[in-house]
Design a protein around this motif. Sequence first.
Motif, short mmCIF file in Angstrom:
data_model
loop_
_atom_site.label_atom_id
_atom_site.label_comp_id
_atom_site.label_asym_id
_atom_site.label_seq_id
_atom_site.Cartn_x
_atom_site.Cartn_y
_atom_site.Cartn_z
N ASN A 1 22.98 3.72 -16.20
CA ASN A 1 22.80 3.76 -17.65
C ASN A 1 23.73 2.73 -18.29
OD1 ASN A 1 20.87 5.89 -18.37
ND2 ASN A 1 22.34 7.27 -17.39
N ARG B 1 32.98 5.91 -10.24
CA ARG B 1 31.60 5.42 -10.28
C ARG B 1 31.60 3.89 -10.28
NH1 ARG B 1 29.40 8.04 -7.57
NH2 ARG B 1 27.80 6.47 -7.85
N ALA C 1 20.44 5.25 -10.68
CA ALA C 1 21.16 6.19 -11.55
C ALA C 1 21.95 5.48 -12.65
CB ALA C 1 22.11 7.05 -10.73
N GLU D 1 15.23 7.65 -18.09
CA GLU D 1 15.45 8.40 -16.87
C GLU D 1 15.44 7.50 -15.64
OE1 GLU D 1 16.31 11.52 -16.82
OE2 GLU D 1 16.14 11.66 -19.01
N ASP E 1 26.51 3.70 -12.83
CA ASP E 1 25.62 4.64 -12.13
C ASP E 1 26.15 6.07 -12.29
OD1 ASP E 1 27.83 4.22 -10.50
OD2 ASP E 1 26.68 4.31 -8.64
N ASP E 2 26.22 6.49 -13.54
CA ASP E 2 26.85 7.77 -13.87
C ASP E 2 26.00 8.97 -13.53
OD1 ASP E 2 25.08 6.80 -15.85
OD2 ASP E 2 25.90 8.15 -17.34
N ASN E 3 24.73 8.78 -13.23
CA ASN E 3 23.86 9.92 -12.91
C ASN E 3 23.73 10.16 -11.42
OD1 ASN E 3 23.22 10.77 -15.49
ND2 ASN E 3 21.48 9.38 -15.69
N SER E 4 24.70 9.70 -10.66
CA SER E 4 24.61 9.80 -9.21
C SER E 4 25.72 10.66 -8.64
CB SER E 4 24.67 8.40 -8.58
OG SER E 4 24.65 8.48 -7.18
#
Length: 328
Positions: free
Chosen positions: A192, A160, A190, A216, A178-181
Amino acid sequence: MQVVLRTIILSILLMGCALLLRSQKRYDSAPASFFLPEVPPAVNQIFAAGLVSSGLDEMGGVFSPDFSEFYFTVRHKADYTVILRIRYEDGFWRYPEVVSFSGLYQDADPFITEDGRRMFFASTRPVGTDGHASDWNIWFIDRVDGVWQEPIFYSHNTSRNERSPTVSSRGDLFYSVDDNSSLITYDFLATNIWMAQSDSDGWQLPHVLPRSVNSEWADYTPLISLDGQFLVFASNRAGGMGASDLYYCSRLTDGTWGEAVNAGPEVNTSESEHYPSFTPDGKFLLFASDRKLLLPKNHEPLTYTILKRLGLGPGNGFNDIYYRKSLR
């Protein structure tokens, strides 16, 4: 005769340069006073217009602990991102220069530790030996006898993109990921904020900060105070004032993080505010903003000179660096 004439002209020019240098004001006792007033202003002021905030895309500015150097990032779309430095030397501030370890890969987000002997930054430089650029990762570089050494890799998740490192006095490391990608490329939406606690071996495994900090939406460019109790960051979360605002939160007595608070209209605008930093004395907050210089409603007819100033100088819609009194 021509040789004598050239010698006379050269002597006059050298004398003129010497007089000019002597007439310029020196800042030996307080180099930062060239840029910053004695009393931090309550309103946002552009930082070093024409020298640092020049109409390029500047962000992520940070002073060295003794205020004798200022490091910042310049980028141009996706083409390049480099770290620059201006330095105080022999009584005067020099023009910006690309630092010795930047200019080949994408480098950004410099942060200098409290003692001035280490800089953290983000880079796409190769992690392995294949020579190919990677995604964004956290690196640090040490200074020995005034010279920056070779960058050292630090990143927990090499799959990431990790950006914007910031470190407290005890060595706790905060950065954005961008760990939510599921994308391969950097996914701004994305991001956090994560933290890796310092220990005797370096850092413990990092963990994402709680929902009192993260949302979010995109939460990025963290800035931790030296005592580790106050966090400033940027977010484009709902309810903000613009494209991206600065928020802050404090660590509570039980060690948890309180709810994030919008820094308000004194700092934020309808554009993007991000990349915060504190001056070493904690008195000033610096940050980047892509706010535009607006013409007055009843302005004079535009001329080419005005168009060049609006399009090529600070306030043209690219990021500039601003300063004001600290939020804390």
